[in-house]
Design a protein around this motif. Structure first.
Motif, short mmCIF file in Angstrom:
data_model
loop_
_atom_site.label_atom_id
_atom_site.label_comp_id
_atom_site.label_asym_id
_atom_site.label_seq_id
_atom_site.Cartn_x
_atom_site.Cartn_y
_atom_site.Cartn_z
N LYS A 164 -24.12 99.45 51.77
CA LYS A 164 -25.37 98.77 50.84
C LYS A 164 -25.52 97.48 50.23
CE LYS A 164 -26.58 99.74 45.87
NZ LYS A 164 -26.38 98.22 45.46
N LEU A 165 -26.69 96.90 50.52
CA LEU A 165 -26.66 95.42 49.93
C LEU A 165 -25.77 95.12 48.69
CD1 LEU A 165 -29.75 95.05 51.62
CD2 LEU A 165 -27.86 94.14 52.45
N ARG A 166 -25.69 94.08 48.14
CA ARG A 166 -24.98 94.11 47.04
C ARG A 166 -26.54 94.00 46.32
NH1 ARG A 166 -26.08 87.82 46.10
NH2 ARG A 166 -26.05 86.61 47.46
N HIS A 167 -25.87 93.45 45.02
CA HIS A 167 -26.73 93.49 43.84
C HIS A 167 -27.09 91.80 43.97
CE1 HIS A 167 -24.58 97.38 42.14
NE2 HIS A 167 -23.73 96.41 41.50
N PHE A 168 -28.71 91.92 43.78
CA PHE A 168 -29.92 90.95 43.76
C PHE A 168 -30.59 90.30 43.00
CE2 PHE A 168 -31.98 94.64 45.06
CZ PHE A 168 -32.99 94.67 44.06
N TYR A 169 -29.86 90.55 41.16
CA TYR A 169 -30.26 89.97 39.84
C TYR A 169 -30.30 88.81 40.37
CZ TYR A 169 -25.41 89.62 38.30
OH TYR A 169 -24.30 89.05 38.72
N ASN A 170 -29.55 88.05 40.87
CA ASN A 170 -29.68 86.26 40.42
C ASN A 170 -29.29 85.80 41.65
OD1 ASN A 170 -26.82 87.66 41.55
ND2 ASN A 170 -25.49 85.76 40.41
#
Length: 381
Positions: free
Chosen positions: A156-162
């Motif tokens: 899964k791709l990492r969290h992209f919030y920032n």
């Protein structure tokens, strides 16, 4: 024989497919109750109650915007990849409605792919936004194995919030919403950054156990949203010249039992408080959502707008990133970053703010299931 080729800047190896994984939504009145049965499976909620819950969907003809918006995002990803020489097929599957996740994975393996990256349409840490997707992936992989099909390796791709490709479009959307307000209230308008409310107990355990953000009040879920809100608020202040514009992180779409504490304040309560405090106007910025799906269209565009009209408080709602080309480019960046890291190459990870880039693999103890432990895919061994 060893692989002696030189990877190109657009080499996705070892990955050979990308799966866009989303929540799903009904596409007609007859779909609403079966869709809600999928969402609430195992909780024993009667059909009559689900029909009552589904009234928000019936107001919009029983159609959630999310599937059409995922089709647009799918097209944007394919277009961006093709224009930049990234040879990686993109598939789409949902957790709760067609096209279903397990069907998408069947198509992927039947097409001969064995190393799959997953883009979940949720930017933040948390059970509902991350681990539950990984649990659904584990279930789907088990189903493939039971059918005798090859079981692909899934990451899964990492969290992209920032990531700038998420924060940038949200900032532009906030500025556009401000510009749409009457000139007389624009400089006095306040920002309300909205996201899905979750139980406070779930919020406090969100993130990896060793993640410094998890140690903040509200855990990683709240800390990550506050980081995005700060980044956007600072950019809006710089672009508008209004340095002291008040802002707050607020919540929407609570659905739990009344006796269970959930994150607050609710957006409608917040609008009442802002009106009482003399706010000239409020811009609602839905940073917790990738697309304008039902919880945005109803909870903000219908319910919150009605509350603001009742108060006589001018409001505007910023758009979500949707299929913005900058977001599609960010996904390409995340894919290539992860592929290079998997090949053991040095990687520069793009992230704004103080929290830095998120982890590639979730820890086994990340964002625990609030009901009972379940197997989850794409985690640390």
């Amino acid at each position: 024989m060893s692989d002696t080729r030189t990877p190109s800047p657009t080499d996705p190896a070892p990955y050979d497919a990308l799966l866009l994984l989303s929540f799903g939504g009904p596409e007609g009145p007859e779909d609403v109750v079966p869709f809600l049965e999928n969402v609430t499976r195992g909780r024993g909620i009667p059909k009559e109650r689900l029909a009552e819950v589904g009234k928000h969907y019936f107001l919009f003809g029983g159609v959630s915007p999310i599937n059409e918006q995922n089709r647009e995002l799918l097209g944007a990803l394919r277009k961006d990849f093709a224009e930049h020489g990234l040879d990686l097929p993109v598939y789409w599957g949902n957790r709760n409605w067609a096209p279903y996740l397990v069907d998408a994975l069947r198509e992927i393996v039947d097409d001969g792919h064995r190393r799959v990256l997953v883009l979940a349409t949720s930017a933040y840490a948390g059970y509902s936004g991350c681990r539950q997707y990984r649990e659904n992936l584990a279930d789907a992989l088990a189903q493939l194995a039971a059918e005798g099909r090859p079981e692909p390796t899934v990451d899964k791709l990492r969290h992209f919030y920032n990531h700038p490709g998420f924060v940038g479009p949200m900032t532009e959307a906030a500025l556009a919403a401000l510009a749409g307000l009457p000139a007389g209230v624009r400089d006095g308008a306040r920002l309300a950054f909205t996201t899905h409310s979750i139980p406070t107990a779930m919020a406090e355990t969100s993130g990896a156990p060793d993640d410094p953000a998890r140690g903040t009040p509200g855990g990683a879920y709240v800390a990550q949203h506050l980081e995005v809100a700060r980044l956007i608020a600072a950019a809006v202040a710089e672009r508008t010249g209004v340095a002291d514009r008040p802002w707050e992180l607020v919540y929407q779409s609570r659905s739990g039992a009344p006796h269970v504490p959930w994150l607050e304040p609710d957006i409608c309560d917040h609008l009442e408080a802002q009106h009482a405090d003399g706010a000239a106007a409020v811009v609602m910025v839905p940073i917790g959502f990738v697309s304008d799906h039902m919880e945005v269209k109803y909870d903000l565009d219908t319910e919150a707008v009605a509350k603001a009209a009742e108060l006589g408080l001018p409001v505007a709602r910023a758009a979500t990133v949707g299929a913005d080309p900058r977001f599609a480019a960010a996904v390409r960046d995340l894919v290539l970053e992860r592929a290079a890291a998997q090949r053991g190459e040095p990687v520069t990870r793009c992230a704004l703010g103080a929290l830095g880039p998120s982890h590639d693999r979730c820890a086994a103890a990340c964002c625990p299931n609030p009901r009972a432990p379940r197997p989850a895919a794409a985690e640390e061994a």
